[in-house]
Motif scaffolding. Structure first.
Motif, PDB file in Angstrom:
ATOM      1  N   LYS A  49       0.844  -1.205   0.000  1.00 13.07           N
ATOM      2  CA  LYS A  49       0.000   0.000   0.000  1.00 13.07           C
ATOM      3  C   LYS A  49       0.872   1.244   0.000  1.00 13.07           C
ATOM      4  O   LYS A  49       1.847   1.321   0.767  1.00 13.07           O
ATOM      5  CB  LYS A  49      -0.879   0.003   1.254  1.00 13.07           C
ATOM      6  N   LYS A  50       0.467   2.209  -0.818  1.00  9.74           N
ATOM      7  CA  LYS A  50       1.276   3.415  -0.937  1.00  9.74           C
ATOM      8  C   LYS A  50       1.349   4.181   0.386  1.00  9.74           C
ATOM      9  O   LYS A  50       2.396   4.711   0.738  1.00  9.74           O
ATOM     10  CB  LYS A  50       0.703   4.327  -2.021  1.00  9.74           C
ATOM     11  N   GLU A  51       0.216   4.221   1.102  1.00 12.82           N
ATOM     12  CA  GLU A  51       0.189   4.970   2.362  1.00 12.82           C
ATOM     13  C   GLU A  51       1.136   4.333   3.373  1.00 12.82           C
ATOM     14  O   GLU A  51       1.859   5.023   4.089  1.00 12.82           O
ATOM     15  CB  GLU A  51      -1.222   5.008   2.968  1.00 12.82           C
ATOM     16  N   GLN A  52       1.109   3.002   3.412  1.00 11.51           N
ATOM     17  CA  GLN A  52       1.970   2.297   4.366  1.00 11.51           C
ATOM     18  C   GLN A  52       3.436   2.522   4.021  1.00 11.51           C
ATOM     19  O   GLN A  52       4.273   2.706   4.905  1.00 11.51           O
ATOM     20  CB  GLN A  52       1.658   0.806   4.358  1.00 11.51           C
ATOM     21  N   GLN A  53       3.713   2.539   2.723  1.00  5.15           N
ATOM     22  CA  GLN A  53       5.091   2.790   2.293  1.00  5.15           C
ATOM     23  C   GLN A  53       5.529   4.184   2.724  1.00  5.15           C
ATOM     24  O   GLN A  53       6.647   4.391   3.200  1.00  5.15           O
ATOM     25  CB  GLN A  53       5.194   2.663   0.773  1.00  5.15           C
ATOM     26  N   ALA A  54       4.607   5.134   2.542  1.00  6.72           N
ATOM     27  CA  ALA A  54       4.927   6.516   2.917  1.00  6.72           C
ATOM     28  C   ALA A  54       5.170   6.614   4.416  1.00  6.72           C
ATOM     29  O   ALA A  54       6.069   7.330   4.871  1.00  6.72           O
ATOM     30  CB  ALA A  54       3.791   7.440   2.494  1.00  6.72           C
ATOM     31  N   ALA A  55       4.357   5.861   5.183  1.00  3.45           N
ATOM     32  CA  ALA A  55       4.508   5.898   6.638  1.00  3.45           C
ATOM     33  C   ALA A  55       5.834   5.280   7.067  1.00  3.45           C
ATOM     34  O   ALA A  55       6.439   5.692   8.050  1.00  3.45           O
ATOM     35  CB  ALA A  55       3.342   5.174   7.297  1.00  3.45           C
ATOM     36  N   LEU A  56       6.275   4.292   6.291  1.00  3.72           N
ATOM     37  CA  LEU A  56       7.521   3.594   6.645  1.00  3.72           C
ATOM     38  C   LEU A  56       8.751   4.444   6.367  1.00  3.72           C
ATOM     39  O   LEU A  56       9.795   4.252   6.978  1.00  3.72           O
ATOM     40  CB  LEU A  56       7.622   2.309   5.830  1.00  3.72           C
ATOM     41  N   LYS A  57       8.613   5.341   5.424  1.00  2.83           N
ATOM     42  CA  LYS A  57       9.773   6.085   4.919  1.00  2.83           C
ATOM     43  C   LYS A  57      10.564   6.736   6.052  1.00  2.83           C
ATOM     44  O   LYS A  57      10.010   7.423   6.905  1.00  2.83           O
ATOM     45  CB  LYS A  57       9.310   7.156   3.925  1.00  2.83           C
ATOM     46  N   GLY A  58      11.879   6.487   6.052  1.00  2.00           N
ATOM     47  CA  GLY A  58      12.735   7.124   7.046  1.00  2.00           C
ATOM     48  C   GLY A  58      12.841   6.379   8.352  1.00  2.00           C
ATOM     49  O   GLY A  58      13.678   6.704   9.188  1.00  2.00           O
ATOM     50  N   THR A  59      11.982   5.370   8.548  1.00  2.00           N
ATOM     51  CA  THR A  59      12.043   4.633   9.810  1.00  2.00           C
ATOM     52  C   THR A  59      13.142   3.572   9.751  1.00  2.00           C
ATOM     53  O   THR A  59      13.677   3.282   8.677  1.00  2.00           O
ATOM     54  CB  THR A  59      10.699   3.950  10.117  1.00  2.00           C
ATOM     55  N   GLU A  60      13.412   2.986  10.879  1.00  2.00           N
ATOM     56  CA  GLU A  60      14.437   1.962  10.968  1.00  2.00           C
ATOM     57  C   GLU A  60      13.992   0.720  10.198  1.00  2.00           C
ATOM     58  O   GLU A  60      14.782   0.035   9.545  1.00  2.00           O
ATOM     59  CB  GLU A  60      14.674   1.622  12.434  1.00  2.00           C
ATOM     60  N   GLU A  61      12.705   0.445  10.285  1.00  2.00           N
ATOM     61  CA  GLU A  61      12.152  -0.748   9.635  1.00  2.00           C
ATOM     62  C   GLU A  61      12.349  -0.666   8.129  1.00  2.00           C
ATOM     63  O   GLU A  61      12.652  -1.661   7.475  1.00  2.00           O
ATOM     64  CB  GLU A  61      10.662  -0.849   9.968  1.00  2.00           C
ATOM     65  N   ALA A  62      12.176   0.550   7.605  1.00  2.00           N
ATOM     66  CA  ALA A  62      12.337   0.730   6.168  1.00  2.00           C
ATOM     67  C   ALA A  62      13.751   0.390   5.736  1.00  2.00           C
ATOM     68  O   ALA A  62      13.974  -0.234   4.702  1.00  2.00           O
ATOM     69  CB  ALA A  62      12.004   2.164   5.783  1.00  2.00           C
TER      70      ALA A  62
END
Lengths: 259, 389
Positions: A49-62
């Motif tokens: 999902k695009k929103e989930q990807q956007a939310a992940l951006k910059g995090t450690e998980e990403a």
């Protein structure tokens, strides 16, 4: 020729043997029995999902995901703007014998019918009645299922050698599954000339308007079991579906004590 | 300063002459605003006036016309559902329709009839273009010979009977009678005005016959009441109308959807001996083929060729392949008109119309883009994709 040379080279052979014999390596791969997945277990599920990807951006998980091998997305997992997680799940509830194409068509047809019924009402309504009329079939479906969600379920609990059925709160996911199941049962319990999409559409609209037999808690097995349990214990007689979970929690703890 | 005058000039050039007239001091009456404020609709509901000016916009079909023209068929089932849901019947004015309407307006009707063949991929609007042209026929007082979906006769015949008058032919009595009712619905008012009468004497059986000089209405009623003769009566009726057109008593518009079925090599019409009957041995075909010949005037023929008519996929939707050699030679020379998927602006107008009718809501640019790609701007696919939204 070069490969052959390499194969014969002592270095390569030693490396291969070492890797084959190394115990660590085997434990890493961790082959499970009866695991038919084409992916080794260290592959991770995709975030589609695009929103989930956007939310992940910059995090450690990403950062972790950036270097992890990722499984291919499933057929029903798309980044479409019209994708809805609950509808995807509900398609699987409808599905029989793996016929997902039919299941999807039935669900789409049901949503279409819901929309048609609402739209016809909308276009015939007076202007002041049009305001606030819900026309989005997805929202109607979500609300209908939310309205059908049970707050309690019966759990068998042993006390002093006897099993009692005690109402306990359900998790949200479980409640969603049970509500969907009831909804489908209601839709499938129909005359031979009616089709699932029509009946499901009516059931959804009834549930949306809180007029469903399901919500009144009369005709379903789980429901009946629950209401019987309600009636048998005077301390729980006042329990109704409207009670919030916290309240029920304390009551059910009490009930266990009473048992 | 010079820049400003240039701007004003530019502006004046863009403003049409009509609107300048509106603001002129000499105009006496208050002008009614012709166009509704929405860009995807046009208030012009008379197809006689439809020109490129109304292209890519929706026009509303009056309720009585809708009932009169399409109650016996002529619109796809899915579209009829849409009409019920939207509480109105709207057609998109598209370029193939505009093209044919302009031909129909400018034809010399003393010359042999022109044949127009609509073709294109399925779901792009051949049938709806036909429906639009049919409305034009009604508005211009033409006798409408409209076969809504010819394949129904050969793929789902209600009843098959051997013809009593023609050796080796079969009749489809119930389908024929149903078509006569459809014809009567569409033309009863016009036929009363025209006062057309039979030119010949017809003998249906030993006891029943129709003398000369009987109103055509009576002939149609006979066909509806005596279903056995319906097929023969259709042949008689079409030839009468042809003669009347040649004599200049009336103008006739022939419209046949799924015309290529008349040249197919597979049907589901079977005789008592379970032998398949090809279309050229079905009596209704005689009437249809007779009306699409060029040996008459004061009329026009609009037919559509469709892959769906002959069932299954054909490798091409072009008229030559769908009609086959016999069909092509029968229609030759004809004017092919292709019905294509929506253009970009048509697509956006359709989506705006859907939004207006609340068929889709909250569809942002990304959603539009997705629908555009998924549907390939095919009207039918787009309608289905939007159904569950």
């Amino acid at each position: 020729m070069a490969a052959l040379k390499m194969f014969h080279s002592r270095q390569f052979a030693a490396a291969t043997v070492r890797s084959l014999l190394s115990i660590n390596r085997w434990s890493e791969i961790n082959i499970k029995k009866n695991d038919y997945s084409v992916y080794p277990p260290y592959y991770v599920r995709p975030v589609y999902k695009k929103e989930q990807q956007a939310a992940l951006k910059g995090t450690e998980e990403a950062e972790h995901l950036a270097h992890a091998p990722i499984k291919a997305a499933r057929n029903n997992e798309t980044s479409s703007v019209f994708h809805d997680e609950f509808l995807r799940q509900f398609t699987n509830y409808i599905m029989k014998k793996g016929n997902k194409i039919l299941a999807r068509r039935l669900l789409e047809k049901s949503l279409e019918n819901v929309k048609r019924i609402q739209l016809e009402r909308y276009h015939k309504a007076e202007p002041q009645d049009k305001v606030g009329m819900e026309l989005d079939p997805k929202i109607i479906m979500h609300k209908a299922i939310a309205n059908c969600k049970p707050l309690l379920k019966l759990e068998r609990i042993k006390r002093g050698g006897a099993t009692y059925q005690v109402p306990i709160p359900v998790t949200d996911k479980n409640a969603q599954w049970v509500a969907s199941k009831w909804m489908l049962e209601a839709a499938r319990d129909k005359e031979s000339n009616a089709h699932l999409p029509e009946k499901l559409a009516y059931e959804l609209l009834d549930a949306f308007n809180n007029q469903n037999g399901l919500i009144l808690g009369t005709c379903y097995q789980e429901e009946t079991g629950f209401t019987q349990a309600m009636r048998s214990k005077s301390s729980l007689c006042s329990l109704q579906m409207e009670l919030n979970i916290d309240h029920v929690n304390s009551l059910h703890r009490q009930a266990i004590v009473n048992f | 300063m010079a820049f400003n005058t240039l701007k004003v000039e530019n502006f004046l050039r863009r403003v049409s002459a009509a609107s300048i007239k509106k603001y002129a001091t000499a105009s006496e009456a208050v002008q009614v605003q012709e166009e509704p404020p929405v860009h995807f609709r046009t208030a012009e509901s008379n197809p006689v006036n439809h020109t490129t000016q109304h292209q890519e916009r929706f026009y509303t079909i009056p309720n009585d016309v809708y009932k009169k023209l399409y109650s016996g068929g002529g619109l796809p089932k899915e579209f009829m559902k849409q009409v019920k849901t939207f509480n109105e019947c709207c057609f998109l004015t598209r370029s193939p329709t505009i093209e044919i309407l302009s031909y129909l307006r400018n034809t010399n009707y003393n010359k042999p009839v022109n044949r127009y063949v609509l073709y294109g991929p399925s779901g792009c609007g051949k049938t709806l273009s036909m429906a639009h042209i049919l409305h034009y026929g009604l508005a211009t007082q033409k006798v409408l010979i409209h076969i809504p979906w010819a394949p129904n006769w050969f793929r789902h015949p209600k009843e098959v009977a051997n013809s009593t008058t023609r050796e080796g032919y079969v009749d489809l009595p119930i389908d024929a009678a149903a078509w006569l009712i459809h014809f009567k619905n569409q033309n009863s008012q016009l036929l009363e005005q025209l006062k057309l009468t039979t030119d010949k004497e017809y003998t249906w059986s030993l006891r029943e016959s129709t003398p000369r000089g009987v109103p055509l209405m009576q002939l149609i009623d006979l066909g509806i009441n005596r279903v056995r003769y319906a097929s023969e009566i259709i042949i008689a009726l079409t030839s009468e109308l042809k003669e009347a057109s040649i004599a200049g008593k009336c103008q006739t518009l022939v419209m046949i959807d799924g015309y290529n079925i008349f040249f197919t090599d597979r049907t589901r019409v079977f005789t008592d001996a379970k032998a398949m009957v090809l279309p050229d041995k079905v009596s209704l075909t005689i009437a249809a083929l007779e009306m699409t010949k060029y040996d008459w005037c004061n009329g026009a023929v609009v037919v559509s060729v469709d892959q769906l008519a002959v069932g299954g996929k054909k490798e091409s939707d072009l008229p030559r392949l769908l009609l086959g050699k016999a069909g092509f030679e029968h229609l030759d020379p004809f004017m092919p008109v292709s019905v294509n998927p929506y253009t970009d602006s048509e697509f956006y107008n359709v989506m705006d119309y859907f939004k207006d009718r609340r068929w889709v809501r909250n569809c942002d640019d990304e959603g539009l883009q997705e629908l555009k790609l998924l549907s390939a701007k095919n009207g039918f696919k787009l309608m289905n994709l939007c159904a569950a939204l």
